[in-house]
Design an enzyme around this catalytic site. Structure first.
Site, PDB file in Angstrom:
ATOM      1  CD  GLN A 391      56.708  53.494  50.363  1.00 19.55           C
ATOM      2  OE1 GLN A 391      55.930  52.657  49.895  1.00 19.55           O
ATOM      3  NE2 GLN A 391      56.679  54.765  50.002  1.00 19.55           N
ATOM      4  CG  HIS A 406      57.264  48.888  47.144  1.00 20.59           C
ATOM      5  ND1 HIS A 406      56.143  49.185  46.407  1.00 20.59           N
ATOM      6  CD2 HIS A 406      57.030  49.361  48.400  1.00 20.59           C
ATOM      7  CE1 HIS A 406      55.273  49.813  47.176  1.00 20.59           C
ATOM      8  NE2 HIS A 406      55.787  49.933  48.387  1.00 20.59           N
TER       9      HIS A 406
END
Length: 464
Positions: A391, A406
């Site tokens: 992100q 992630h």
């Protein structure tokens, strides 16, 4: 049945802040004589000017301004909680804008929580020479605020025009709100048409109490408010209506009626999240730093309190015991809240905010580590798929200002639709009062997982 007494207030604010403060003070001193535990004031309880420049010039900081300081003194002096709905908060970074901010103050005079109005009232009807544009002078808020614990129950914060957006009230009720607040300065024409209907609807559909303190009457030659400050119960019954006079207040009791209504008509249990859902993508449950007297220095904040060595991760620190891989430039660590089993993070050791900020050497090492960690997690969790995502920036959902990747092991059927994992990721670290979607894990469990992963990495290296 237990009950809590509250007062909803009505006033006619003008441009004179001192005069408005005198009205607020008198309402507080009178209402506490009725043994209320909390008093609710309307939007613009501090002032209402008739032009943009005077409005901007009159705005104050919440912490250093004199108006909110006096509100806090009133709360402490009278041992009562206050909801000050929609004060004009000075925007320290933009002299041409302000925030419309709802403040909750406890009986010790402390600011417990704040909410900046998300939906701004912008209406333009040229044929009727009507132009009301809150966005001309106001910056919209960026997040929903988690319901606030108070002596009368969990309070969901909103302001005025927000009541026209049922998504917000439903999100707050899902997050545990028992009371929805709409401090307002509703225009007379729209109030006459919609005020009671909208507020009763929000109460009925969410099975919550609704408290809407109101402005009323003529503030100046340009502006008139509707009044009728209301308290509505979870069945939609109006418990108190301030009419159109000011200043005045009405008292009502918050009882266990909410439990009765929800038990008899369990709409929350009848919702169909397998068909539709409502995700809160921007939720705040802590006080903004600029509104807090007790800001914790970044260097004292930790991922988990520990006496051992830690690693920088944006505004927090990750215990070394939770790290399972480290090179000269990159480290990988187990996650505080996991979207899937085995959800881990990879970050550069240097505090780097964005992907573009990596050096070439850091970039090579970072992505080499991501590949290594993905292979490890697929082996450990016996799968052949992973969601690997970054992100990159706040508009992409980044909440920690430190680049991180992630790595989430995936198995068939783990989400009804594959891409729902991104919605879950967007809210996985947002704590919901009473029923967090992803509670923080215990430090000992994280340390145990990290030790296991270190051992598995060692075996992988020995077998290669």
């Amino acid at each position: 049945m237990t009950s809590k007494r509250i007062a909803v207030c009505q006033m006619t604010s003008v441009a004179d802040k001192e005069a408005n403060l005198n009205v607020v003070s008198k309402l507080v001193s009178d209402a506490v004589q009725d043994n209320v535990q909390m008093i609710f004031f309307p939007e613009a309880c501090d002032f209402i000017c008739d032009n943009k420049q005077d409005t901007l010039n009159s705005a104050e900081s919440l912490l250093t301004g004199s108006t909110v300081k006096k509100y806090r003194e009133l709360a402490a002096k009278n041992n009562v909680w206050l909801s000050m709905g929609g004060v004009h908060e000075k925007d320290e970074y933009n002299p041409n804008k302000l925030f419309n901010t709802h403040i909750i103050i406890n009986s010790n005079g402390e600011i417990v929580q704040t909410y900046r109005k998300v939906h701004l009232f912008d209406v333009e009807i040229p044929e009727k020479s009507i132009r009301l544009k809150e966005s001309d002078f106001c910056t919209p808020g960026k997040e929903i605020v988690a319901p606030v614990d108070s002596p009368i129950g969990k309070i969901g914060l909103s302001i005025c025009y927000d009541m026209r957006f049922p998504e917000l009230s439903t999100a707050l009720s899902i997050l545990g709100a028992e009371i929805l607040t709409y401090p307002s300065a509703f225009t007379y024409a729209t109030g006459l048409a919609h005020w009671h209907i909208l507020l009763r609807s929000r109460a009925i559909e969410n099975q919550c109490y609704v408290i809407a303190a109101a402005q009323t009457g003529h503030h100046n030659k340009k502006r008139r408010s509707y009044g009728h400050g209301l308290i509505v119960d979870p069945w939609g019954e109006v418990l108190a209506d301030c009419g159109d006079s000011a200043p005045n207040y009405q008292v009502a009791e918050i009882t266990d009626r909410i439990a009765e209504v929800r038990r008899n008509m369990p709409v929350f249990q009848h919702r169909r999240p397998d068909i539709y859902s409502l995700y809160t993508l921007s939720l705040r449950n802590t006080l903004l730093d600029e509104h807090s007297d007790k800001t914790t220095p970044v260097e004292n904040q930790t991922h988990h309190q520990t006496s051992g060595p830690t690693n920088v991760f944006g505004h927090v620190r990750v215990p070394e015991s939770c790290v399972f891989y480290k090179s000269d430039l990159t480290y990988a660590f187990v996650n505080l809240r996991c979207v899937t089993p085995g959800h881990v993070l990879v970050a550069p050791i240097r505090l780097v905010e964005r992907n573009k900020d990596l050096t070439d050497e850091e970039s090579d090492d970072f992505y080499r580590t991501v590949r290594l960690v993905q292979n490890l997690m697929e082996k450990v969790h016996k799968t052949t798929s992973c969601t690997v995502t970054i992100q990159d920036g706040p508009d992409a959902g980044q909440t920690v200002r430190h680049l991180h990747c992630h790595v989430m092991p995936r198995k068939k059927g783990d989400f009804i639709e594959n891409d729902l994992i991104y919605l879950e990721l967007a809210k996985h670290d947002q704590i919901k009062p009473g029923h967090p979607s992803k509670p923080a894990r215990r430090l000992e469990d994280m340390e145990k997982e990290a030790a296991m992963l270190r051992e598995q990495l060692k075996k992988m290296a020995e077998g290669s």
